[in-house]
Design a protein around this motif. Structure first.
Motif, PDB file in Angstrom:
ATOM      1  N   LEU A 170       0.806  -1.222   0.000  1.00 19.28           N
ATOM      2  CA  LEU A 170       0.000   0.000   0.000  1.00 19.28           C
ATOM      3  C   LEU A 170       0.837   1.270   0.000  1.00 19.28           C
ATOM      4  N   VAL A 171       1.910   1.300   0.775  1.00 18.67           N
ATOM      5  CA  VAL A 171       2.700   2.539   0.877  1.00 18.67           C
ATOM      6  C   VAL A 171       3.248   2.966  -0.480  1.00 18.67           C
ATOM      7  N   PRO A 172       3.947   2.096  -1.221  1.00 19.45           N
ATOM      8  CA  PRO A 172       4.411   2.528  -2.552  1.00 19.45           C
ATOM      9  C   PRO A 172       3.258   2.798  -3.515  1.00 19.45           C
ATOM     10  N   MET A 212       1.676  10.973   4.556  1.00 14.67           N
ATOM     11  CA  MET A 212       0.306  10.644   4.149  1.00 14.67           C
ATOM     12  C   MET A 212       0.189   9.183   3.729  1.00 14.67           C
ATOM     13  N   CYS A 213       1.217   8.685   3.046  1.00 13.98           N
ATOM     14  CA  CYS A 213       1.200   7.276   2.618  1.00 13.98           C
ATOM     15  C   CYS A 213       1.249   6.343   3.822  1.00 13.98           C
ATOM     16  N   LEU A 214       2.139   6.639   4.775  1.00 10.49           N
ATOM     17  CA  LEU A 214       2.250   5.807   5.974  1.00 10.49           C
ATOM     18  C   LEU A 214       0.957   5.827   6.769  1.00 10.49           C
ATOM     19  N   ALA A 215       0.420   7.035   6.986  1.00 12.67           N
ATOM     20  CA  ALA A 215      -0.776   7.178   7.811  1.00 12.67           C
ATOM     21  C   ALA A 215      -1.982   6.477   7.190  1.00 12.67           C
ATOM     22  N   THR A 216      -2.170   6.645   5.887  1.00 12.88           N
ATOM     23  CA  THR A 216      -3.315   6.031   5.211  1.00 12.88           C
ATOM     24  C   THR A 216      -3.175   4.515   5.195  1.00 12.88           C
ATOM     25  N   ALA A 274      -1.207  -0.214  14.642  1.00  7.20           N
ATOM     26  CA  ALA A 274      -1.932   0.751  13.817  1.00  7.20           C
ATOM     27  C   ALA A 274      -2.801   1.706  14.624  1.00  7.20           C
ATOM     28  N   VAL A 275      -3.457   1.230  15.675  1.00  3.12           N
ATOM     29  CA  VAL A 275      -4.407   2.086  16.399  1.00  3.12           C
ATOM     30  C   VAL A 275      -3.724   3.320  16.996  1.00  3.12           C
ATOM     31  N   PRO A 276      -2.683   3.182  17.841  1.00  3.66           N
ATOM     32  CA  PRO A 276      -2.072   4.397  18.397  1.00  3.66           C
ATOM     33  C   PRO A 276      -1.383   5.256  17.350  1.00  3.66           C
ATOM     34  N   SER A 277      -0.795   4.617  16.321  1.00  7.93           N
ATOM     35  CA  SER A 277      -0.083   5.401  15.315  1.00  7.93           C
ATOM     36  C   SER A 277      -1.047   6.235  14.475  1.00  7.93           C
ATOM     37  N   VAL A 278      -2.204   5.685  14.122  1.00 11.55           N
ATOM     38  CA  VAL A 278      -3.183   6.450  13.341  1.00 11.55           C
ATOM     39  C   VAL A 278      -3.736   7.611  14.163  1.00 11.55           C
ATOM     40  N   LEU A 279      -3.980   7.379  15.442  1.00 13.02           N
ATOM     41  CA  LEU A 279      -4.439   8.481  16.305  1.00 13.02           C
ATOM     42  C   LEU A 279      -3.430   9.627  16.292  1.00 13.02           C
ATOM     43  N   GLY A 280      -2.152   9.277  16.305  1.00 12.70           N
ATOM     44  CA  GLY A 280      -1.124  10.313  16.233  1.00 12.70           C
ATOM     45  C   GLY A 280      -1.091  11.009  14.881  1.00 12.70           C
ATOM     46  N   PHE A 281      -1.195  10.244  13.799  1.00  7.53           N
ATOM     47  CA  PHE A 281      -1.155  10.829  12.452  1.00  7.53           C
ATOM     48  C   PHE A 281      -2.385  11.692  12.167  1.00  7.53           C
ATOM     49  N   LEU A 282      -3.503  11.408  12.806  1.00  8.11           N
ATOM     50  CA  LEU A 282      -4.688  12.246  12.621  1.00  8.11           C
ATOM     51  C   LEU A 282      -4.473  13.666  13.148  1.00  8.11           C
ATOM     52  N   LEU A 283      -3.520  13.821  14.042  1.00  7.94           N
ATOM     53  CA  LEU A 283      -3.227  15.138  14.624  1.00  7.94           C
ATOM     54  C   LEU A 283      -2.133  15.882  13.855  1.00  7.94           C
ATOM     55  N   LEU A 284      -1.500  15.201  12.900  1.00  5.34           N
ATOM     56  CA  LEU A 284      -0.409  15.818  12.149  1.00  5.34           C
ATOM     57  C   LEU A 284      -0.965  16.818  11.134  1.00  5.34           C
ATOM     58  N   GLN A 285      -0.380  17.989  11.095  1.00  7.10           N
ATOM     59  CA  GLN A 285      -0.828  19.037  10.179  1.00  7.10           C
ATOM     60  C   GLN A 285      -0.100  18.918   8.841  1.00  7.10           C
ATOM     61  N   ILE A 286      -0.869  18.822   7.751  1.00  7.56           N
ATOM     62  CA  ILE A 286      -0.328  18.755   6.401  1.00  7.56           C
ATOM     63  C   ILE A 286      -0.743  20.015   5.645  1.00  7.56           C
ATOM     64  N   ASP A 287       0.171  20.589   4.894  1.00  6.38           N
ATOM     65  CA  ASP A 287      -0.128  21.771   4.084  1.00  6.38           C
ATOM     66  C   ASP A 287      -1.327  21.476   3.171  1.00  6.38           C
ATOM     67  N   PRO A 288      -2.433  22.244   3.286  1.00  2.00           N
ATOM     68  CA  PRO A 288      -3.628  21.974   2.472  1.00  2.00           C
ATOM     69  C   PRO A 288      -3.358  21.948   0.977  1.00  2.00           C
ATOM     70  N   GLY A 312      -5.860  15.136   8.996  1.00  4.09           N
ATOM     71  CA  GLY A 312      -4.501  14.952   9.475  1.00  4.09           C
ATOM     72  C   GLY A 312      -3.652  14.498   8.304  1.00  4.09           C
ATOM     73  N   ALA A 313      -3.058  13.296   8.431  1.00  2.00           N
ATOM     74  CA  ALA A 313      -2.277  12.736   7.325  1.00  2.00           C
ATOM     75  C   ALA A 313      -2.990  11.551   6.677  1.00  2.00           C
ATOM     76  N   VAL A 314      -4.232  11.268   7.069  1.00  2.00           N
ATOM     77  CA  VAL A 314      -4.971  10.109   6.561  1.00  2.00           C
ATOM     78  C   VAL A 314      -5.913  10.539   5.442  1.00  2.00           C
ATOM     79  N   ASN A 315      -5.728   9.989   4.246  1.00  2.00           N
ATOM     80  CA  ASN A 315      -6.638  10.279   3.139  1.00  2.00           C
ATOM     81  C   ASN A 315      -7.816   9.319   3.185  1.00  2.00           C
ATOM     82  N   LEU A 316      -9.011   9.860   3.368  1.00  2.00           N
ATOM     83  CA  LEU A 316     -10.193   9.037   3.579  1.00  2.00           C
ATOM     84  C   LEU A 316     -10.641   8.318   2.305  1.00  2.00           C
TER      85      LEU A 316
END
Length: 274
Positions: free
Chosen positions: A36-38, A57-61, A196-210, A219-223
């Protein structure tokens, strides 16, 4: 905005990749994130979204999809009595701590550094899958005490830096400590949930340039990518679980090892600017 034809091509790619990742998660225990990441990196970059936080974004998603994939996988394996809950209880806290540390480090690195890490670690995993032998042993039982205290956070930490579940590191580790392969694959699915659970919670708080993130990114997760892949993995992960208990996955591991090594080398090539 990207044109409609390009979006449809990317949608088709994500559907195929999601199906493939689900089968891998259940069959080989290597975690769909390896694929998935690549795949996400290629899809987002092709759509025109790049920048220094592309890999985050790739890692978080990828990790967001692993919550669902690994949970589905561990429940499927548990019905067959294959999950070693004693290992999960003993190793879970350390793995979770390592995952949180992994998010903190990943959030501070540029995309190119994470690409290089993925490439190097991917080559290591590919080499073990391709060259490893079933009789290799580091011990007769999973470590406890100081060794577990060191190794368990490493599993979580390295997995987050690659955006993968616990299988790629957990299965080889358990096999080297005399855990039967089917039990190792099943238990590693539980590692994936814990990572995955704690790491995604952390990535949801990460700010990405819009300006550098795809639409519907929290955050960094693309829905969008998360939703498409999950729809496929929910279908195909049980297929992988059934195959894992019905066949010898060794020949497939050799083929996948070559594929993974090529993907990792390509990621490393891009990180080095070649």
């Amino acid at each position: 905005m990207p044109d409609m034809m390009l979006l449809m091509q990317m949608l088709a790619l994500l559907i195929v990749i999601g199906a493939f990742a689900g089968v891998l998660a259940g069959l080989l225990g290597v975690g769909g994130g390896i694929v998935l990441v690549p795949a996400f990196f290629y899809a987002f970059q092709t759509l025109g979204y790049g920048g220094p936080q592309l890999m985050q974004m790739c890692l978080a998603t990828s990790l967001a999809t692993i919550i669902v994939t690994s949970l589905r996988s561990v429940l499927g394996h548990n019905k067959k009595g294959a999950v070693d809950w004693d290992i999960l209880r003993g190793w879970g806290p350390g793995i979770a701590v390592g995952a949180v540390l992994g998010v903190m480090v990943a959030a501070s690195l540029r995309s190119v550094a994470l690409q290089a890490l993925f490439g190097v670690l991917g080559i290591v995993i590919g080499a073990y899958l391709g060259l490893g032998r079933a009789h290799w042993r580091l011990g007769e039982a999973m470590p406890v005490g100081p060794r577990r205290l060191i190794l368990s956070p490493m599993v979580g930490f390295l997995s987050v830096l690659m955006g993968i579940g616990g299988g790629s590191f957990g299965v080889p580790l358990m096999s080297l400590y005399n855990t039967p392969i089917h039990r190792a694959v099943a238990t590693a699915a539980g590692f994936g949930v814990i990572i995955a659970v704690p790491s995604v919670l952390g990535f949801l708080l990460l700010q990405i340039d819009p300006a550098q993130r795809p639409p519907l990114t929290v955050g960094a997760v693309n829905l969008v990518a998360f939703g498409v892949v999950i729809c496929m993995t929910l279908i195909t992960t049980p297929w992988g679980v059934k195959l894992a208990h019905a066949m010898d996955p060794k020949p497939l591991k050799r083929i996948f090892a070559v594929f993974l090594t090529l993907v990792a080398l390509n990621m490393l090539r891009k990180a080095l600017g070649w």
